[in-house]
Structures are given as structure tokens and as C-alpha cells.
Scaffold this motif. Structure first.
Motif, mmCIF file in Angstrom:
data_model
loop_
_atom_site.group_PDB
_atom_site.id
_atom_site.type_symbol
_atom_site.label_atom_id
_atom_site.label_comp_id
_atom_site.label_asym_id
_atom_site.label_seq_id
_atom_site.Cartn_x
_atom_site.Cartn_y
_atom_site.Cartn_z
ATOM 1 N N ILE A 78 14.861 52.558 -22.012
ATOM 2 C CA ILE A 78 14.589 52.167 -23.397
ATOM 3 C C ILE A 78 15.737 51.372 -24.002
ATOM 4 C CG2 ILE A 78 12.946 54.024 -23.867
ATOM 5 C CD1 ILE A 78 15.270 55.533 -25.231
ATOM 6 N N SER A 79 16.651 50.888 -23.175
ATOM 7 C CA SER A 79 17.801 50.158 -23.708
ATOM 8 C C SER A 79 17.649 48.662 -23.465
ATOM 9 C CB SER A 79 19.096 50.659 -23.054
ATOM 10 O OG SER A 79 19.135 50.302 -21.702
ATOM 11 N N SER A 80 18.396 47.899 -24.249
ATOM 12 C CA SER A 80 18.429 46.455 -24.032
ATOM 13 C C SER A 80 19.601 46.123 -23.121
ATOM 14 C CB SER A 80 18.562 45.716 -25.370
ATOM 15 O OG SER A 80 19.758 46.103 -26.015
ATOM 16 N N GLY A 81 19.615 44.912 -22.607
ATOM 17 C CA GLY A 81 20.676 44.510 -21.690
ATOM 18 C C GLY A 81 20.438 45.084 -20.305
ATOM 19 N N GLY A 125 22.812 33.800 -24.774
ATOM 20 C CA GLY A 125 23.774 33.243 -25.710
ATOM 21 C C GLY A 125 24.165 34.214 -26.800
ATOM 22 N N VAL A 126 23.361 34.265 -27.839
ATOM 23 C CA VAL A 126 23.700 35.036 -29.033
ATOM 24 C C VAL A 126 23.849 36.522 -28.721
ATOM 25 C CG1 VAL A 126 22.900 35.689 -31.338
ATOM 26 C CG2 VAL A 126 22.574 33.355 -30.530
ATOM 27 N N ARG A 127 22.869 37.097 -28.038
ATOM 28 C CA ARG A 127 22.932 38.540 -27.782
ATOM 29 C C ARG A 127 24.061 38.905 -26.828
ATOM 30 N NH1 ARG A 127 17.811 39.619 -25.424
ATOM 31 N NH2 ARG A 127 18.582 41.714 -25.093
ATOM 32 N N LEU A 128 24.331 38.067 -25.831
ATOM 33 C CA LEU A 128 25.443 38.336 -24.921
ATOM 34 C C LEU A 128 26.766 38.285 -25.670
ATOM 35 C CD1 LEU A 128 26.364 38.886 -22.015
ATOM 36 C CD2 LEU A 128 26.481 36.418 -21.680
ATOM 37 N N GLN A 129 26.933 37.286 -26.536
ATOM 38 C CA GLN A 129 28.163 37.170 -27.315
ATOM 39 C C GLN A 129 28.308 38.328 -28.305
ATOM 40 O OE1 GLN A 129 30.735 35.119 -26.770
ATOM 41 N NE2 GLN A 129 29.546 34.519 -24.983
ATOM 42 N N ALA A 130 27.209 38.780 -28.893
ATOM 43 C CA ALA A 130 27.263 39.923 -29.808
ATOM 44 C C ALA A 130 27.770 41.166 -29.080
ATOM 45 C CB ALA A 130 25.890 40.177 -30.424
ATOM 46 N N LYS A 156 27.174 49.367 -30.016
ATOM 47 C CA LYS A 156 26.483 49.169 -28.745
ATOM 48 C C LYS A 156 26.935 47.836 -28.143
ATOM 49 C CE LYS A 156 21.888 49.144 -26.793
ATOM 50 N NZ LYS A 156 20.464 49.228 -27.044
ATOM 51 N N THR A 157 27.377 47.881 -26.894
ATOM 52 C CA THR A 157 27.920 46.677 -26.262
ATOM 53 C C THR A 157 26.945 46.014 -25.288
ATOM 54 O OG1 THR A 157 28.966 47.999 -24.530
ATOM 55 C CG2 THR A 157 30.295 47.474 -26.472
ATOM 56 N N LEU A 158 25.990 46.755 -24.794
ATOM 57 C CA LEU A 158 25.042 46.197 -23.823
ATOM 58 C C LEU A 158 23.842 45.633 -24.577
ATOM 59 C CD1 LEU A 158 24.667 45.793 -20.809
ATOM 60 C CD2 LEU A 158 23.489 47.986 -20.722
ATOM 61 N N LEU A 159 23.978 44.386 -25.039
ATOM 62 C CA LEU A 159 22.936 43.775 -25.857
ATOM 63 C C LEU A 159 22.261 42.601 -25.153
ATOM 64 C CD1 LEU A 159 24.841 43.670 -29.260
ATOM 65 C CD2 LEU A 159 23.075 45.289 -28.577
ATOM 66 N N GLY A 160 23.043 41.715 -24.587
ATOM 67 C CA GLY A 160 22.514 40.491 -23.996
ATOM 68 C C GLY A 160 22.458 40.567 -22.486
ATOM 69 N N HIS A 161 22.289 39.388 -21.901
ATOM 70 C CA HIS A 161 22.139 39.297 -20.452
ATOM 71 C C HIS A 161 22.962 38.145 -19.897
ATOM 72 C CE1 HIS A 161 18.806 42.119 -20.257
ATOM 73 N NE2 HIS A 161 18.322 41.540 -21.343
ATOM 74 N N THR A 162 23.378 38.314 -18.667
ATOM 75 C CA THR A 162 24.009 37.218 -17.936
ATOM 76 C C THR A 162 22.905 36.288 -17.435
ATOM 77 O OG1 THR A 162 23.891 38.359 -15.814
ATOM 78 C CG2 THR A 162 25.865 38.773 -17.160
ATOM 79 N N PRO A 163 23.253 35.073 -17.062
ATOM 80 C CA PRO A 163 22.222 34.174 -16.511
ATOM 81 C C PRO A 163 21.498 34.774 -15.299
ATOM 82 C CG PRO A 163 24.140 32.900 -17.121
ATOM 83 C CD PRO A 163 24.513 34.356 -17.291
ATOM 84 N N ALA A 164 22.203 35.507 -14.458
ATOM 85 C CA ALA A 164 21.557 36.120 -13.291
ATOM 86 C C ALA A 164 20.518 37.155 -13.716
ATOM 87 C CB ALA A 164 22.602 36.766 -12.383
ATOM 88 N N GLN A 165 20.829 37.932 -14.741
ATOM 89 C CA GLN A 165 19.881 38.933 -15.229
ATOM 90 C C GLN A 165 18.644 38.274 -15.840
ATOM 91 O OE1 GLN A 165 22.562 40.933 -17.875
ATOM 92 N NE2 GLN A 165 23.164 42.460 -16.339
#
Length: 190
Positions: A78-81, A125-130, A156-165
Motif C-alpha cells: 500500500i506504499s508509493s515508490g 521528477g517531482v515525486r523523486l525529488q520530493a 516519508k522519503t519513498l515517494l518517487g521512482h528511478t527511471p528503472a522502476q
């Protein structure tokens, strides 16, 4: 990245400039709506593909987290990232499913593809930087003296994604869309 094929299918043309998929999309869409009796929640509908892609991606997050950290964490469902991006899986699954049903040269597919690209760009971009900003803020909070009246709950630090993800999620979404479409077509022949 695998989401580039979304646009490749729409812009590749035949020898006389016609769309690569021709008018097949209209015929396929009419066939599936008629076969489903007008029901929009068939086994290969964009909504069903989105739900399946989301659920599979969220479950894979548990598995990939276990593989990397050797710890089973069901909260990843249920988490993002994390790996793979369920946002990418969902929107690419919808876009490919719409393309298969309506045709890759249709306006509906164009809208779905643009939404997919925007969502994936935002995730990288935005979510990874956040998430990176949250890590810095958390480290500052730890170093503050106790007399500072600040809420010390970590962000919470796990918000965005890397390009591979994001690419893994997009590939998963396309796979789910093609698989469910092929499965529904196979069932139609029985």
C-alpha cells in the motif's frame, strides 16, 4: 524506455501513410463491445487491465523489497515508490489496452498515452525529488537541539521512482494489457 513504444505504434505508418494498425482498432473495439454484451468491465477492458496491473505491481514491490533487504514487508503493498512503479504499470496498461481496443491511431489512445507520459515523468521528477528533500529535512530534524519546538515525526522519503522502476512498471503494464487482450481473444474463439 518501454513507454516509447506507445508513440511508436501511433506514428509508424504504412507505405501510403496509413496508420500501422490500419482500421483494425475500430473493428476490434466493435467486436469486443458486441461480444461483451455492452459490458465495459470485460477481462481485457482498460479498467480491468489497470486494476490487475496495479495489484501485480504492488505485490511485486513486496517481492523486490524482500530480494534487496531480505525482509518481508507487507506495507509495501500500500506504499508509493519502489520497484516496479505501480503508477506506470497502471497508466501504460490503460494506454495499451485502449490502443488494442480503439486502435493505436485513435484520439482516445493519444489522450491515454499523453496521460501515461505525464504520470511517468512526474514519478521520475517531482515525486523523486520530493523524496530526496524529505531525506534532507529528516536529517536536519535529527540534529536540531531538543529546545526547538518542532514536530519530529520523520517525513516519508519513498515517494518517487528511478527511471528503472518506471520502465519496469511500464513494461509490466504493457505485458498485462497484451496478455489480458490475448486471453480475451482466445476465449472468444472457444
Amino acid at each position: 524506455c518501454s513507454f516509447l513504444f506507445l508513440f511508436g505504434a501511433a506514428v509508424r505508418g504504412g507505405p501510403r501513410g496509413e496508420p500501422a494498425w490500419g482500421d483494425m482498432g475500430d473493428e476490434v473495439a466493435q467486436h469486443h463491445v458486441a461480444a461483451a454484451g455492452g459490458n465495459t468491465l470485460t477481462s481485457s477492458s482498460p479498467l480491468m487491465v489497470a486494476l490487475v496491473g496495479l495489484i501485480v505491481a504492488q505485490l511485486l514491490k513486496v517481492a523486490t523489497h524482500y530480494y534487496t533487504d531480505r525482509r518481508l514487508d507487507w506495507r509495501r503493498c500500500i506504499s508509493s515508490g519502489g520497484m516496479p512503479s505501480s503508477h506506470s504499470s497502471t497508466v501504460v496498461g490503460v494506454a495499451v489496452s485502449v490502443g488494442l481496443h480503439e486502435g493505436f491511431a485513435s484520439h482516445v489512445f493519444a489522450v491515454a498515452a499523453v496521460v501515461a507520459v505525464v504520470v511517468m515523468y512526474d514519478a521520475m521528477g517531482v515525486r523523486l525529488q520530493a523524496g530526496k528533500h524529505a531525506e534532507v529535512i529528516n536529517s536536519i530534524l535529527v540534529e536540531l537541539p531538543p529546545e526547538h519546538e518542532v514536530k519530529r515525526d520523520p517525513l516519508k522519503t519513498l515517494l518517487g521512482h528511478t527511471p528503472a522502476q518506471v520502465c519496469a512498471g511500464a513494461t509490466l503494464g504493457a505485458f498485462v494489457a497484451y496478455t489480458t487482450y490475448a486471453h480475451a481473444a482466445m476465449l472468444q474463439t472457444l
